[in-house]
Design a protein around this motif. Sequence first.
Motif: not given
Length: 224
Positions: A92-97, A117-132
């Motif tokens: 995902v992030l390499k594309h600068r979407p 655990v599923v929801l914690e991991t969703f949160e991590k994905v969302v945060v990393r995308i928005l941090d980028d």
Amino acid sequence: MKKLLVLLLLVSLSAEGNEYPDSSRWLYTVGGFQLEDEIVGDRAGQIVATGSSSMRLWDHSIHRDFAPMPIISRGFGGSNINDLLVHLDAIVLKHRPGAVIIYEGDNDIAQGVPVTVVLETFEKVVVRILDDNAETRIYLISVKPSIARESLWAEMVEVNQGIQAISKSKEKVFYIDVATPMLNSDGSRNPDLYVSDGLHMSQAGYDIWRDVVVPFVKRQETDQ
């Protein structure tokens, strides 16, 4: 040596959620995506559509369904949200979407991962995308109500409620409910929406995704 270090890093990241299977099993698939990226070239600002087999199999019509919006199709069947987290940079992030559409959570519950655990991991994905990039729009598609996994539906409903809550807590994150229109009025499953395995969608199922997901995304993207 470089490949070994990358593999060790991925295995380490997978261990963050030890409820999940080892995400290094996707290295070959990710390598295929990277080869395609080298051939196609820069696609910054486009929409990345990623997730498990329901997203991967949408590849047969997703480009036509979203036209003229360009889609980078990055579904990898059998994946879970932790797999996406581990390989987020390469997929995902390499594309600068400009936007990311995600379908995960289905396999997570089938693999016995607790909802928390599923929801914690969703949160991590969302945060990393928005941090980028804080301006990236993220569309979280609800888990679908398949026939094959009907016994797991109560947990999947919890996942859907959780990712909807994540979307409400962040300005650039949106929840798209495909579950409700895929159920009959009495709450039962419609077998016409699935192929013989009762898990993967028929064209009728993808027609619903087209009619629900595409207008929602286009409406939001047009407002940008």
